[in-house]
Motif scaffolding. Structure first.
Motif, PDB file in Angstrom:
ATOM      1  N   UNK A  16       0.891  -1.156   0.000  1.00  0.00           N
ATOM      2  CA  UNK A  16       0.000   0.000   0.000  1.00  0.00           C
ATOM      3  C   UNK A  16       0.928   1.205   0.000  1.00  0.00           C
ATOM      4  N   UNK A  17       0.870   1.978  -1.088  1.00  0.00           N
ATOM      5  CA  UNK A  17       1.757   3.120  -1.276  1.00  0.00           C
ATOM      6  C   UNK A  17       0.948   4.346  -1.669  1.00  0.00           C
ATOM      7  N   UNK A  18       1.540   5.525  -1.506  1.00  0.00           N
ATOM      8  CA  UNK A  18       0.830   6.742  -1.921  1.00  0.00           C
ATOM      9  C   UNK A  18       0.541   6.728  -3.421  1.00  0.00           C
ATOM     10  N   UNK A  19      -0.637   7.204  -3.794  1.00  0.00           N
ATOM     11  CA  UNK A  19      -1.006   7.338  -5.197  1.00  0.00           C
ATOM     12  C   UNK A  19      -0.017   8.285  -5.865  1.00  0.00           C
ATOM     13  N   UNK A  20       0.533   7.924  -7.056  1.00  0.00           N
ATOM     14  CA  UNK A  20       1.544   8.778  -7.695  1.00  0.00           C
ATOM     15  C   UNK A  20       1.098  10.214  -7.968  1.00  0.00           C
ATOM     16  N   UNK A  21      -0.197  10.419  -8.267  1.00  0.00           N
ATOM     17  CA  UNK A  21      -0.683  11.766  -8.587  1.00  0.00           C
ATOM     18  C   UNK A  21      -1.439  12.415  -7.436  1.00  0.00           C
ATOM     19  N   UNK A  22      -1.870  11.598  -6.477  1.00  0.00           N
ATOM     20  CA  UNK A  22      -2.612  12.116  -5.320  1.00  0.00           C
ATOM     21  C   UNK A  22      -2.020  11.507  -4.057  1.00  0.00           C
ATOM     22  N   UNK A  23      -0.894  12.038  -3.561  1.00  0.00           N
ATOM     23  CA  UNK A  23      -0.179  11.432  -2.431  1.00  0.00           C
ATOM     24  C   UNK A  23      -1.002  11.280  -1.155  1.00  0.00           C
ATOM     25  N   UNK A  24      -2.107  11.999  -1.030  1.00  0.00           N
ATOM     26  CA  UNK A  24      -2.942  11.863   0.168  1.00  0.00           C
ATOM     27  C   UNK A  24      -3.801  10.596   0.123  1.00  0.00           C
ATOM     28  N   UNK A  25      -3.862   9.940  -1.059  1.00  0.00           N
ATOM     29  CA  UNK A  25      -4.621   8.682  -1.214  1.00  0.00           C
ATOM     30  C   UNK A  25      -3.649   7.516  -1.321  1.00  0.00           C
ATOM     31  N   UNK A  26      -4.055   6.367  -0.818  1.00  0.00           N
ATOM     32  CA  UNK A  26      -3.239   5.164  -0.919  1.00  0.00           C
ATOM     33  C   UNK A  26      -3.708   4.287  -2.070  1.00  0.00           C
ATOM     34  N   UNK A  27      -2.771   3.497  -2.588  1.00  0.00           N
ATOM     35  CA  UNK A  27      -3.060   2.540  -3.654  1.00  0.00           C
ATOM     36  C   UNK A  27      -2.548   1.177  -3.199  1.00  0.00           C
ATOM     37  N   UNK A  28      -3.389   0.164  -3.338  1.00  0.00           N
ATOM     38  CA  UNK A  28      -2.996  -1.216  -3.034  1.00  0.00           C
ATOM     39  C   UNK A  28      -2.646  -1.918  -4.334  1.00  0.00           C
ATOM     40  N   UNK A  29      -1.551  -2.681  -4.328  1.00  0.00           N
ATOM     41  CA  UNK A  29      -1.175  -3.448  -5.511  1.00  0.00           C
ATOM     42  C   UNK A  29      -0.361  -4.653  -5.069  1.00  0.00           C
ATOM     43  N   UNK A  30      -0.254  -5.623  -5.939  1.00  0.00           N
ATOM     44  CA  UNK A  30       0.536  -6.823  -5.656  1.00  0.00           C
ATOM     45  C   UNK A  30       1.443  -7.108  -6.836  1.00  0.00           C
ATOM     46  N   UNK A  31       2.570  -7.710  -6.558  1.00  0.00           N
ATOM     47  CA  UNK A  31       3.525  -8.033  -7.608  1.00  0.00           C
ATOM     48  C   UNK A  31       4.261  -9.319  -7.299  1.00  0.00           C
ATOM     49  N   UNK A  32       5.170  -9.664  -8.160  1.00  0.00           N
ATOM     50  CA  UNK A  32       5.958 -10.890  -8.055  1.00  0.00           C
ATOM     51  C   UNK A  32       7.315 -10.562  -7.454  1.00  0.00           C
ATOM     52  N   UNK A  33       7.804 -11.394  -6.531  1.00  0.00           N
ATOM     53  CA  UNK A  33       9.135 -11.252  -5.962  1.00  0.00           C
ATOM     54  C   UNK A  33      10.058 -12.236  -6.673  1.00  0.00           C
ATOM     55  N   UNK A  34      11.159 -11.718  -7.201  1.00  0.00           N
ATOM     56  CA  UNK A  34      12.208 -12.572  -7.743  1.00  0.00           C
ATOM     57  C   UNK A  34      13.420 -12.433  -6.833  1.00  0.00           C
ATOM     58  N   UNK A  35      13.729 -13.490  -6.086  1.00  0.00           N
ATOM     59  CA  UNK A  35      14.907 -13.466  -5.246  1.00  0.00           C
ATOM     60  C   UNK A  35      16.139 -13.636  -6.121  1.00  0.00           C
ATOM     61  N   UNK A  36      17.295 -13.276  -5.611  1.00  0.00           N
ATOM     62  CA  UNK A  36      18.534 -13.344  -6.382  1.00  0.00           C
ATOM     63  C   UNK A  36      18.680 -14.725  -7.030  1.00  0.00           C
ATOM     64  N   UNK A  37      18.930 -14.713  -8.334  1.00  0.00           N
ATOM     65  CA  UNK A  37      19.084 -15.952  -9.095  1.00  0.00           C
ATOM     66  C   UNK A  37      17.788 -16.478  -9.693  1.00  0.00           C
ATOM     67  N   UNK A  38      16.633 -15.975  -9.207  1.00  0.00           N
ATOM     68  CA  UNK A  38      15.347 -16.406  -9.767  1.00  0.00           C
ATOM     69  C   UNK A  38      15.078 -15.676 -11.076  1.00  0.00           C
ATOM     70  N   UNK A  39      14.175 -16.243 -11.857  1.00  0.00           N
ATOM     71  CA  UNK A  39      13.809 -15.653 -13.141  1.00  0.00           C
ATOM     72  C   UNK A  39      12.312 -15.776 -13.363  1.00  0.00           C
TER      73      UNK A  39
END
Length: 126
Positions: A16-39
């Motif tokens: 949950x991070x600040x919205x890029x254009x509206x820092x007073x609002x939060x944005x929830x998102x999910x992504x993939x983690x690649x640990x060192x050596x992973x692809x």
């Protein structure tokens, strides 16, 4: 806020991070983690063959990260991002000689955890 867990299909990171254009609002998102050596591999189609393109990566790293990118088995380049509590974007230019109608990309984590939230490709209007 950062949450990570291992699922049968890989590692996932949620932020949950600040919205890029509206820092007073939060944005929830999910992504993939690649640990060192992973692809991670992915396929794009509908490119205009012979025309340059750009691969864009959006991340929100908790530590310094460096990832290499391959296109159809050839080294395309690498990107390094430093920790920041917000979205960052990095991009790699793809020479038109390398662009066919479809492309197979591979991202390899060389340093730190590559936390990848969005990946897309662009081609200029013709």
């Amino acid at each position: 806020m950062i949450i990570g867990f291992r699922a049968p299909f890989g590692y996932v990171l949620m932020k949950i991070l600040p919205h890029p254009r509206e820092p007073s609002r939060d944005v929830f998102d999910a992504g993939r983690i690649l640990f060192r050596g992973n692809r991670s591999r992915f396929h794009f189609s509908n490119f205009l063959a012979g025309h340059r393109a750009r691969l864009v990566i959006r991340a929100a790293p908790a530590e310094a990260m460096t990832c290499r990118v391959r296109l159809d088995g050839k080294e395309l380049g690498k990107f390094t991002l430093l920790p920041q509590d917000g979205w960052q974007e990095s991009s790699l230019e793809i020479n038109g000689n390398w662009v066919r109608g479809q492309a197979n990309f591979e991202i390899i984590s060389d340093q730190g955890e590559c936390n990848l939230f969005h990946i897309w490709a662009l081609q200029p209007d013709l």
